[in-house]
Enzyme design. Structure first.
Site, PDB file in Angstrom:
ATOM      1  N   ASN A  10      -5.495 -35.941 -23.037  1.00 51.46           N
ATOM      2  CA  ASN A  10      -5.771 -35.646 -24.608  1.00 51.46           C
ATOM      3  C   ASN A  10      -4.832 -36.379 -25.355  1.00 51.46           C
ATOM      4  O   ASN A  10      -3.795 -36.291 -25.218  1.00 51.46           O
ATOM      5  CB  ASN A  10      -5.475 -34.008 -24.300  1.00 51.46           C
ATOM      6  CG  ASN A  10      -5.668 -33.557 -25.826  1.00 51.46           C
ATOM      7  OD1 ASN A  10      -5.855 -34.312 -26.871  1.00 51.46           O
ATOM      8  ND2 ASN A  10      -5.203 -32.354 -26.173  1.00 51.46           N
ATOM      9  N   LYS A  12      -4.544 -36.303 -28.558  1.00 50.65           N
ATOM     10  CA  LYS A  12      -4.297 -35.653 -29.684  1.00 50.65           C
ATOM     11  C   LYS A  12      -4.598 -36.354 -30.830  1.00 50.65           C
ATOM     12  O   LYS A  12      -5.591 -37.329 -31.173  1.00 50.65           O
ATOM     13  CB  LYS A  12      -3.086 -35.043 -29.425  1.00 50.65           C
ATOM     14  CG  LYS A  12      -3.012 -34.130 -28.082  1.00 50.65           C
ATOM     15  CD  LYS A  12      -1.809 -33.280 -28.192  1.00 50.65           C
ATOM     16  CE  LYS A  12      -1.565 -32.456 -26.946  1.00 50.65           C
ATOM     17  NZ  LYS A  12      -0.554 -31.538 -26.571  1.00 50.65           N
ATOM     18  N   HIS A  96      -8.622 -25.642 -27.359  1.00 48.88           N
ATOM     19  CA  HIS A  96      -7.187 -26.247 -27.063  1.00 48.88           C
ATOM     20  C   HIS A  96      -6.219 -25.295 -27.822  1.00 48.88           C
ATOM     21  O   HIS A  96      -6.417 -24.816 -29.154  1.00 48.88           O
ATOM     22  CB  HIS A  96      -7.001 -27.534 -27.535  1.00 48.88           C
ATOM     23  CG  HIS A  96      -5.752 -27.973 -27.001  1.00 48.88           C
ATOM     24  ND1 HIS A  96      -4.259 -27.884 -27.792  1.00 48.88           N
ATOM     25  CD2 HIS A  96      -5.469 -28.803 -25.924  1.00 48.88           C
ATOM     26  CE1 HIS A  96      -3.447 -28.571 -27.065  1.00 48.88           C
ATOM     27  NE2 HIS A  96      -3.889 -29.058 -25.943  1.00 48.88           N
ATOM     28  N   GLU A  98      -3.714 -25.819 -29.634  1.00 50.92           N
ATOM     29  CA  GLU A  98      -3.415 -26.304 -30.768  1.00 50.92           C
ATOM     30  C   GLU A  98      -4.329 -25.959 -32.057  1.00 50.92           C
ATOM     31  O   GLU A  98      -4.011 -25.631 -33.225  1.00 50.92           O
ATOM     32  CB  GLU A  98      -2.913 -27.826 -30.908  1.00 50.92           C
ATOM     33  CG  GLU A  98      -1.686 -28.115 -30.142  1.00 50.92           C
ATOM     34  CD  GLU A  98      -1.491 -29.221 -29.514  1.00 50.92           C
ATOM     35  OE1 GLU A  98      -2.199 -30.362 -29.632  1.00 50.92           O
ATOM     36  OE2 GLU A  98      -0.564 -29.383 -28.613  1.00 50.92           O
ATOM     37  N   GLU A 168      -3.582 -23.737 -19.918  1.00 46.16           N
ATOM     38  CA  GLU A 168      -2.355 -24.400 -20.324  1.00 46.16           C
ATOM     39  C   GLU A 168      -1.522 -23.372 -21.157  1.00 46.16           C
ATOM     40  O   GLU A 168      -1.778 -22.892 -22.104  1.00 46.16           O
ATOM     41  CB  GLU A 168      -2.852 -25.299 -21.403  1.00 46.16           C
ATOM     42  CG  GLU A 168      -4.005 -26.500 -20.955  1.00 46.16           C
ATOM     43  CD  GLU A 168      -3.816 -27.772 -22.050  1.00 46.16           C
ATOM     44  OE1 GLU A 168      -3.538 -28.778 -21.496  1.00 46.16           O
ATOM     45  OE2 GLU A 168      -4.223 -27.403 -23.010  1.00 46.16           O
ATOM     46  N   GLY A 174       3.973 -29.841 -24.528  1.00 43.48           N
ATOM     47  CA  GLY A 174       4.880 -30.834 -25.000  1.00 43.48           C
ATOM     48  C   GLY A 174       6.293 -30.306 -25.070  1.00 43.48           C
ATOM     49  O   GLY A 174       6.981 -30.810 -26.113  1.00 43.48           O
ATOM     50  N   SER A 214       2.994 -30.420 -19.865  1.00 42.21           N
ATOM     51  CA  SER A 214       4.177 -31.235 -19.344  1.00 42.21           C
ATOM     52  C   SER A 214       3.610 -31.996 -18.260  1.00 42.21           C
ATOM     53  O   SER A 214       4.541 -32.026 -17.600  1.00 42.21           O
ATOM     54  CB  SER A 214       5.409 -30.420 -19.674  1.00 42.21           C
ATOM     55  OG  SER A 214       5.527 -30.005 -21.087  1.00 42.21           O
TER      56      SER A 214
END
Ligand code: PGA
Length: 258
Positions: A10, A12, A96, A98, A168, A174, A214
């Site tokens: 991904n 991003k 996702h 985010e 996730e 991250g 991560s």
């Protein structure tokens, strides 16, 4: 049955078209001999065309990071599943964390988008995961159960050929904090059991469940040893070939308990 490992990158909101082409070329060259792992990358919209061009005829698929459910129309700023499919994308990410956190994605919108994708044949990686607060207050399984139920309930068995789940944990994305293999396996096994009760045992056995948060070259092997972890959705470490290639090669022969 053995599920085929799947490693997804991904990207991003990283890579201009030129940068995407360079990264795609490095991956294409380094991964040319890989046959036993499905690999896909998810560039930002404006870099999709360059990435598809560079990866044409390779063993790496391309996907988008989000789609809208309507095929076309007055929806400023959106891109449809049909459009992504038409230009050669095989996959999209959906839900996702985010997007849920910053762009008001909801369980219901993920479901509508998934239906639009399945209808036209765009495969989807449906992302689920709990926040740190939810984990610390003992709500992990409730949250996962709700996200999975809204996304998948009453889907026919054949839909499970065209969708993948990514677990996730938001606190691991991250942050450099990976869920331990046991922590991840506990949730993956829960998701698989829940899909068995929602959609039947065949769907549960076939569906691939990726871990994300991560993931790096030095923790992928121990994650893939877990019986219910079928691959990874990789963010930061997918942005250079140096970091991403060893993750893919580690998935070529995952050590699973017999
Ligand atoms: P990360 O991101 O690997 O940088 O933690 C994973 C993701 O958000 O898909």
């Amino acid at each position: 049955m053995t599920r085929r490992p799947f490693i997804a990158g991904n990207w991003k909101m990283h890579t201009t078209p030129v940068e995407a082409r360079d990264l795609a070329r490095a991956l294409r060259e380094a991964l040319a001999g890989v046959e036993s792992v499905d690999v896909a990358v998810f560039p930002p919209f404006l870099s999709v065309a360059a990435t598809i061009q560079e990866l044409a005829g390779s063993n790496i698929d391309v996907g988008v990071q989000n789609v809208y459910w309507e095929p076309k129309g007055a929806f400023t700023g959106e891109v449809s599943a049909a459009m992504a499919y038409t230009v050669g994308c095989v996959w999209t990410l959906l839900g996702h964390s985010e997007r849920r956190q910053f762009f008001e994605e909801t369980d219901a919108s993920v479901r509508r988008k998934l239906e639009a994708c399945l209808q036209i044949g765009l495969k989807a990686v449906v992302c689920v995961g709990e926040t740190l607060l939810e984990r610390e207050t003992g709500k992990t399984f409730d949250i996962i159960q709700r996200q999975v139920t809204v996304a998948l309930k009453e889907l026919p068995e054949r839909a499970f050929n065209d969708l993948v789940i990514a677990y996730e944990p938001v606190w691991a994305i991250g942050t450099g904090k990976t869920a331990s293999p046991d922590q991840a396996e506990e949730v993956h096994a829960f998701i698989r059991r829940w899909i068995a009760s929602l959609n039947g045992s065949r769907a549960a056995t076939d569906v691939r469940i990726l871990y994300g948060g991560s993931v790096k070259a030095d923790n992928i092997a121990s994650l893939l040893e877990m019986p219910n972890i079928d691959g990874a959705l990789v963010g930061g470490a997918s942005l250079t070939a140096e970091q991403f290639v060893p993750i893919v090669t580690a998935a070529q022969s995952p050590r699973k308990p017999q």
